[in-house]
Design a protein around this motif. Structure first.
Motif, PDB file in Angstrom:
ATOM      1  N   LYS A   1       0.846  -1.195   0.000  1.00 13.64           N
ATOM      2  CA  LYS A   1       0.000   0.000   0.000  1.00 13.64           C
ATOM      3  C   LYS A   1       0.878   1.239   0.000  1.00 13.64           C
ATOM      4  O   LYS A   1       1.962   1.242   0.586  1.00 13.64           O
ATOM      5  CB  LYS A   1      -0.908   0.023   1.233  1.00 13.64           C
ATOM      6  CG  LYS A   1      -1.937   1.164   1.236  1.00 13.64           C
ATOM      7  CD  LYS A   1      -2.858   1.040   2.423  1.00 13.64           C
ATOM      8  CE  LYS A   1      -3.902   2.168   2.458  1.00 13.64           C
ATOM      9  NZ  LYS A   1      -4.850   2.078   1.324  1.00 13.64           N
ATOM     10  N   THR A   2       0.409   2.277  -0.675  1.00 20.12           N
ATOM     11  CA  THR A   2       1.084   3.572  -0.682  1.00 20.12           C
ATOM     12  C   THR A   2       0.156   4.607  -0.058  1.00 20.12           C
ATOM     13  O   THR A   2      -1.006   4.718  -0.449  1.00 20.12           O
ATOM     14  CB  THR A   2       1.462   4.002  -2.108  1.00 20.12           C
ATOM     15  OG1 THR A   2       2.377   3.036  -2.658  1.00 20.12           O
ATOM     16  CG2 THR A   2       2.122   5.366  -2.110  1.00 20.12           C
ATOM     17  N   VAL A   3       0.679   5.341   0.912  1.00 15.77           N
ATOM     18  CA  VAL A   3      -0.121   6.319   1.656  1.00 15.77           C
ATOM     19  C   VAL A   3       0.617   7.649   1.679  1.00 15.77           C
ATOM     20  O   VAL A   3       1.840   7.686   1.851  1.00 15.77           O
ATOM     21  CB  VAL A   3      -0.365   5.846   3.107  1.00 15.77           C
ATOM     22  CG1 VAL A   3      -1.073   6.913   3.919  1.00 15.77           C
ATOM     23  CG2 VAL A   3      -1.173   4.561   3.119  1.00 15.77           C
ATOM     24  N   THR A   4      -0.127   8.740   1.484  1.00 15.65           N
ATOM     25  CA  THR A   4       0.440  10.081   1.610  1.00 15.65           C
ATOM     26  C   THR A   4      -0.315  10.819   2.707  1.00 15.65           C
ATOM     27  O   THR A   4      -1.539  10.868   2.702  1.00 15.65           O
ATOM     28  CB  THR A   4       0.337  10.863   0.295  1.00 15.65           C
ATOM     29  OG1 THR A   4       1.069  10.176  -0.726  1.00 15.65           O
ATOM     30  CG2 THR A   4       0.911  12.261   0.448  1.00 15.65           C
TER      31      THR A   4
ATOM     32  N   LYS B   1       7.358  16.579  12.776  1.00  7.87           N
ATOM     33  CA  LYS B   1       5.910  16.746  12.926  1.00  7.87           C
ATOM     34  C   LYS B   1       5.352  17.729  11.901  1.00  7.87           C
ATOM     35  O   LYS B   1       5.887  18.813  11.696  1.00  7.87           O
ATOM     36  CB  LYS B   1       5.590  17.227  14.337  1.00  7.87           C
ATOM     37  CG  LYS B   1       4.109  17.403  14.608  1.00  7.87           C
ATOM     38  CD  LYS B   1       3.866  17.852  16.038  1.00  7.87           C
ATOM     39  CE  LYS B   1       2.367  18.043  16.296  1.00  7.87           C
ATOM     40  NZ  LYS B   1       2.108  18.461  17.700  1.00  7.87           N
ATOM     41  N   GLY B   2       4.261  17.324  11.233  1.00  9.28           N
ATOM     42  CA  GLY B   2       3.610  18.172  10.251  1.00  9.28           C
ATOM     43  C   GLY B   2       4.086  17.972   8.826  1.00  9.28           C
ATOM     44  O   GLY B   2       3.401  18.374   7.887  1.00  9.28           O
ATOM     45  N   ASP B   3       5.264  17.369   8.660  1.00 13.81           N
ATOM     46  CA  ASP B   3       5.783  17.153   7.298  1.00 13.81           C
ATOM     47  C   ASP B   3       4.903  16.171   6.537  1.00 13.81           C
ATOM     48  O   ASP B   3       4.348  15.236   7.108  1.00 13.81           O
ATOM     49  CB  ASP B   3       7.215  16.619   7.343  1.00 13.81           C
ATOM     50  CG  ASP B   3       8.206  17.684   7.782  1.00 13.81           C
ATOM     51  OD1 ASP B   3       7.853  18.883   7.747  1.00 13.81           O
ATOM     52  OD2 ASP B   3       9.332  17.317   8.172  1.00 13.81           O
ATOM     53  N   ARG B   4       4.812  16.402   5.236  1.00 11.46           N
ATOM     54  CA  ARG B   4       3.996  15.549   4.373  1.00 11.46           C
ATOM     55  C   ARG B   4       4.893  14.514   3.708  1.00 11.46           C
ATOM     56  O   ARG B   4       5.851  14.853   3.009  1.00 11.46           O
ATOM     57  CB  ARG B   4       3.271  16.401   3.327  1.00 11.46           C
ATOM     58  CG  ARG B   4       2.213  15.657   2.512  1.00 11.46           C
ATOM     59  CD  ARG B   4       1.391  16.639   1.697  1.00 11.46           C
ATOM     60  NE  ARG B   4       0.392  15.955   0.890  1.00 11.46           N
ATOM     61  CZ  ARG B   4      -0.788  15.533   1.330  1.00 11.46           C
ATOM     62  NH1 ARG B   4      -1.113  15.730   2.599  1.00 11.46           N
ATOM     63  NH2 ARG B   4      -1.642  14.937   0.532  1.00 11.46           N
ATOM     64  N   LEU B   5       4.576  13.238   3.929  1.00  5.85           N
ATOM     65  CA  LEU B   5       5.381  12.139   3.421  1.00  5.85           C
ATOM     66  C   LEU B   5       4.523  11.161   2.635  1.00  5.85           C
ATOM     67  O   LEU B   5       3.319  11.061   2.857  1.00  5.85           O
ATOM     68  CB  LEU B   5       6.067  11.382   4.569  1.00  5.85           C
ATOM     69  CG  LEU B   5       6.971  12.165   5.513  1.00  5.85           C
ATOM     70  CD1 LEU B   5       7.514  11.240   6.597  1.00  5.85           C
ATOM     71  CD2 LEU B   5       8.116  12.811   4.752  1.00  5.85           C
ATOM     72  N   THR B   6       5.174  10.427   1.754  1.00  9.91           N
ATOM     73  CA  THR B   6       4.551   9.306   1.063  1.00  9.91           C
ATOM     74  C   THR B   6       5.293   8.047   1.477  1.00  9.91           C
ATOM     75  O   THR B   6       6.515   7.982   1.383  1.00  9.91           O
ATOM     76  CB  THR B   6       4.606   9.482  -0.462  1.00  9.91           C
ATOM     77  OG1 THR B   6       3.860  10.645  -0.826  1.00  9.91           O
ATOM     78  CG2 THR B   6       4.015   8.275  -1.174  1.00  9.91           C
TER      79      THR B   6
ATOM     80  N   VAL C   1      10.247   5.650   1.748  1.00 10.00           N
ATOM     81  CA  VAL C   1       9.627   6.869   2.272  1.00 10.00           C
ATOM     82  C   VAL C   1      10.111   8.031   1.418  1.00 10.00           C
ATOM     83  O   VAL C   1      11.301   8.138   1.118  1.00 10.00           O
ATOM     84  CB  VAL C   1      10.010   7.112   3.748  1.00 10.00           C
ATOM     85  CG1 VAL C   1       9.418   8.427   4.246  1.00 10.00           C
ATOM     86  CG2 VAL C   1       9.555   5.961   4.626  1.00 10.00           C
ATOM     87  N   ALA C   2       9.180   8.902   1.001  1.00 13.68           N
ATOM     88  CA  ALA C   2       9.536  10.060   0.180  1.00 13.68           C
ATOM     89  C   ALA C   2       8.872  11.307   0.742  1.00 13.68           C
ATOM     90  O   ALA C   2       7.764  11.249   1.270  1.00 13.68           O
ATOM     91  CB  ALA C   2       9.102   9.843  -1.267  1.00 13.68           C
TER      92      ALA C   2
END
Length: 196
Positions: free
Chosen positions: A6-9, A72-77, A105-106
């Protein structure tokens, strides 16, 4: 229950934390993914339900990179093996634990810049490049001889100057030939043969 890959952003709910487990040390993340839903009444996109994913990173190198880069708060995929387990809270409410064992992780560039450090490209092996030697820190650029032909003691690769001259001469010969004789005839395919 393993649900496959699974890929989650989403956004980090807190800073990454190191945890010691029976299987060794890992980096733990809590990622919040909020679905966007279309409201037909006001015809606008709105935030929908938020799902919490507990992410585990066991690869030491990747874990250290994430620890040094994300907060904290950073947007990751995150991409990895997805696992779902039911649970009952202290208040007696049933729920589902969503877990991902990360393979990669990106950082998202949707809302912020991400600086990717430059990596030095490895030097090409001597004699492999058909266009001649390339300049590197360890191997300075070699100058082409005046006649454009490398000596026999060199790697055997043809000089870019020689290649360029050969191409120009060939192009000049073909241009002169076509101007005198016209282009070569186009033969129609033989009966029953393929037509491309």
């Amino acid at each position: 229950m393993n649900m496959g890959s699974k890929t989650v952003t989403g956004n980090l709910a807190n800073d990454p934390l190191w945890r010691d487990t029976a299987n060794g040390r890992l980096l733990a993340l809590r990622l919040l993914e909020t679905q966007r839903v279309f409201n037909k009444e006001n015809r606008k996109w709105e935030d929908g339900e938020t799902t919490r994913f507990d992410v585990a990173i066991t690869d030491e190198r990747m874990a250290k990179n994430v620890m040094a880069s994300a907060g904290k708060g950073d947007r990751l995929t995150v991409t990895g093996s997805y696992d779902v387990q039911p649970f009952v809270s202290r208040e007696g409410e049933a729920g589902m634990n969503h877990r991902i064992f990360a393979n990669d992780v990106a950082a998202s560039m949707k809302f912020t810049e991400v600086q990717v450090p430059e990596r030095q490209k490895p030097a090409a092996a001597h004699g492999v490049d058909p266009w001649g030697p390339q300049a590197t820190q360890d191997q300075p650029q070699q100058e082409a001889p005046a006649n454009g032909v490398q000596g026999a003691a060199d790697s055997g690769a043809v000089s870019p100057v020689r290649r360029s001259d050969d191409a120009k001469q060939f192009s000049s010969r073909m241009t002169e030939r076509f101007s005198q004789q016209g282009p070569p005839p186009v033969h129609s395919p033989s009966a029953g043969g393929p037509s491309y």
